[in-house]
Design an enzyme around this catalytic site. Structure first.
Site, mmCIF file in Angstrom:
data_model
loop_
_atom_site.group_PDB
_atom_site.id
_atom_site.type_symbol
_atom_site.label_atom_id
_atom_site.label_comp_id
_atom_site.label_asym_id
_atom_site.label_seq_id
_atom_site.Cartn_x
_atom_site.Cartn_y
_atom_site.Cartn_z
ATOM 1 N N CYS A 152 0.778 -1.191 -0.186
ATOM 2 C CA CYS A 152 0.198 0.051 0.150
ATOM 3 C C CYS A 152 0.828 1.217 -0.105
ATOM 4 O O CYS A 152 0.548 2.334 -1.041
ATOM 5 C CB CYS A 152 -0.551 0.369 1.283
ATOM 6 S SG CYS A 152 -1.653 -1.667 1.968
ATOM 7 N N VAL A 156 0.116 4.068 -2.102
ATOM 8 C CA VAL A 156 -0.176 5.311 -1.810
ATOM 9 C C VAL A 156 1.195 6.557 -3.171
ATOM 10 O O VAL A 156 0.626 8.045 -3.559
ATOM 11 C CB VAL A 156 -0.060 5.224 -0.158
ATOM 12 C CG1 VAL A 156 -0.368 6.984 -0.386
ATOM 13 C CG2 VAL A 156 -1.436 4.355 -0.711
HETATM 14 S S1 SF4 Z 1 -0.619 -2.991 4.870
HETATM 15 FE FE1 SF4 Z 1 -1.606 -2.974 2.814
HETATM 16 S S2 SF4 Z 1 0.258 -4.243 1.950
HETATM 17 FE FE2 SF4 Z 1 0.695 -4.076 3.756
HETATM 18 S S3 SF4 Z 1 -0.190 -6.011 5.171
HETATM 19 FE FE3 SF4 Z 1 -1.501 -4.057 4.725
HETATM 20 S S4 SF4 Z 1 -2.826 -3.966 2.706
HETATM 21 FE FE4 SF4 Z 1 -0.970 -5.548 2.466
#
Ligand code: SF4
Length: 508
Positions: A152, A156
């Site tokens: 993520c 982002v």
């Molecule tokens: S922060 Fe985002 S990439 Fe990391 S485990 Fe959680 S959903 Fe998955």
């Protein structure tokens, strides 16, 4: 202390000792300030139709989704190529979660690294992490290929993997010609199966882009994101050998997640050989065992000139028939008598148990292709799927599932719940009870809460061992699924006779 070196207690025994019971009682004072009967009253209310309507009207909150995030799937797809280190551009905690998820399911060590992005990278970008991370991963673990996906955080802030990998190569982190396929796997859309698809497409693009294709007699197989890949892929290979077919498994995780204990740690066991993956471009076509979850890869396969065949987890008679016929059609090889025999044995087993299967009502949750395969098999058994929850549903899945259900008299009561989660499933089980629930280990809380016996089929299976070592695809796999279902039916039947009922029979 109850615990001592002379007598080590497992937590299930340890937490029953007086000192722990007292400790939990003291904790309760702080943690459960609401009276027990008030909690029970609310809990009972959340099992009513009134609450179900409130529950199903929620729009912006997901509670206990039956899915994981994209990079988890990307790690599995990458791990299926020989000597490949899955590398996640993002924070360390995410990768710890991916490793432990596979670890707990397969009971195997699982290799995957991150470049440990922290707050500074979130502000200034993760280029430095990529430059250092690739250099470290290459020097420390000596992989043959590093496959990069994102979390993520990297998505982002908009980190550009292609540019970052090129820059890392320019800066000498890794040799210029070192293979680094990549895929952007934004975790806030799609699910682990989307991530698998993205990474598989990334790897195929790396192997095939810019090469000329000359059609050969061979075919490709891809298993997709599959918790039973160890046994399923081996079973598929056995079936293909019976048919005397030349093939390449694209992303072959069968040995990766099943390494032997022989005194040596092998960080990169198994996987599709690099040259084989490159030569797979020439195949007549690729059979995707989980077609909905491999939509982008299938599109790419067609773009390079191959035929793409999309199946949906060949569980049971019709599912396996479809797989074998697809192989036969692609290769021109007939289905041998030995496999007809296997088919007949599965049909015979189903007929033997028909009396216990007919009309039993089921709720199911899981990934789209798995749900199609399982539902198809239930309908074949004369069982009735009632609630089908698919958190990571797609339009294609909804259409295919509706067609499947409409075509069978046993599918008429079924209702599909696309995009819903396991808290929705709780409402469904409480208000419209069924006989059995089929899904991953996450369903055990629903089993206890609603009294619906759980048949564990799916990913992850954390709380039972070695399920992934037995196939669920092919006629043999169908037999395994049949036995899993029947075992639960018989255990439940026996448990219902504890009051001295004369029906505690030796012979079922
Ligand atoms: S922060 Fe985002 S990439 Fe990391 S485990 Fe959680 S959903 Fe998955």
């Amino acid at each position: 202390m109850a615990q001592s070196a002379e007598k080590v207690l497992d937590h299930s025994a340890l937490f029953q000792t007086p000192e722990y019971k007292e400790l939990f009682e003291r904790k309760r004072v702080f943690e459960h300030t609401v009276p027990v009967d008030e909690v029970k009253k609310t809990c009972d209310w959340t099992k009513t139709w009134e609450y179900r309507e409130i529950n199903f009207s929620r729009e912006v909150l997901t509670i206990n989704p039956a899915k994981a995030c994209q990079p988890l799937g990307a790690v599995m797809a990458a791990a299926g190529f020989e000597g490949t280190l899955p590398y996640v551009h993002g924070s360390q905690g995410c990768v710890a979660y991916f490793r432990s998820h596979f670890n707990r399911h397969f009971k195997e060590p699982v290799s995957a690294v991150s470049d440990s992005m922290t707050e500074d990278a979130a502000v200034f970008g993760g280029l430095t992490n990529m430059v250092d991370g690739l250099a470290n991963a290459y020097a420390l673990y000596k992989p043959k290929m590093i496959a990069v996906s994102t979390t993520c955080m990297a998505e982002v802030i908009g980190d550009d993997l292609d540019a970052f990998i090129k820059t890392a190569k320019d800066k000498g982190s890794i040799p210029k010609d070192f293979p680094v396929p990549f895929a952007h796997t934004p975790s806030f859309v799609g699910s682990h199966v989307t991530g698998y698809d993205n990474m598989l497409k990334g790897c195929l693009t790396h192997f095939w882009e810019g090469r000329e294709r000359k059609e050969s007699a061979s075919i490709n197989i891809n298993g997709g994101f599959d918790g039973y890949c160890v046994a399923n892929l081996r079973e598929v290979k056995r079936l293909l050998a019976e048919m005397d077919v030349e093939y390449t498994v694209l992303s072959d995780t069968s040995d990766v997640y099943d390494t032997p204990t022989n005194g040596e740690f092998n960080m990169f066991a198994g996987g599709t050989r690099y040259d084989d993956a490159v030569n797979a471009l020439h195949a007549k076509g690729t059979i995707f065992m989980q077609g909905i979850s491999a939509a982008k890869s299938a599109e790419y396969v067609e773009k390079v000139g191959q035929k793409a065949v999309s199946l949906h987890c060949p569980i049971g008679v019709a599912g396996t028939d479809a797989f074998l016929m697809a192989v036969s059609e692609l290769t021109g090889k007939p289905i041998p008598a030995s496999l007809e025999l296997e088919r007949g044995r599965l049909v015979d087993a189903i007929a033997d148990s028909q009396a216990y299967l007919h009309g039993k009502k089921f709720a199911l949750f899981g990934d789209p292709d798995m749900l199609l395969g399982l539902t198809g098999f239930l309908l074949e058994l004369g069982a009735e799927p009632v609630h089908i929850v698919c958190t990571n549903s797609t339009k294609d899945f909804v259409e295919k599932m509706e067609q499947l259900l409409a075509a069978s008299p046993f599918g008429q009561e079924a209702k599909l719940w696309p995009g819903k989660d396991l808290w929705h499933m709780r409402s469904l089980l409480a208000t419209e009870p069924v006989d059995f629930l089929i899904g991953s280990s996450h369903g055990k809380y629903l089993e206890r809460d609603t009294g619906t016996p759980l048949i564990r089929i799916g990913f992850p299976i954390f709380d039972r061992h070695h399920h992934h070592r037995f196939p669920i695809w092919g006629y043999q796999g169908g037999l395994n699924v049949l036995v899993k279902i029947l075992d639960k039916i018989f255990d439940t039947l026996d448990a219902s006779t504890v009051d001295g009922s004369p029906s505690f029979d030796l012979v079922r």
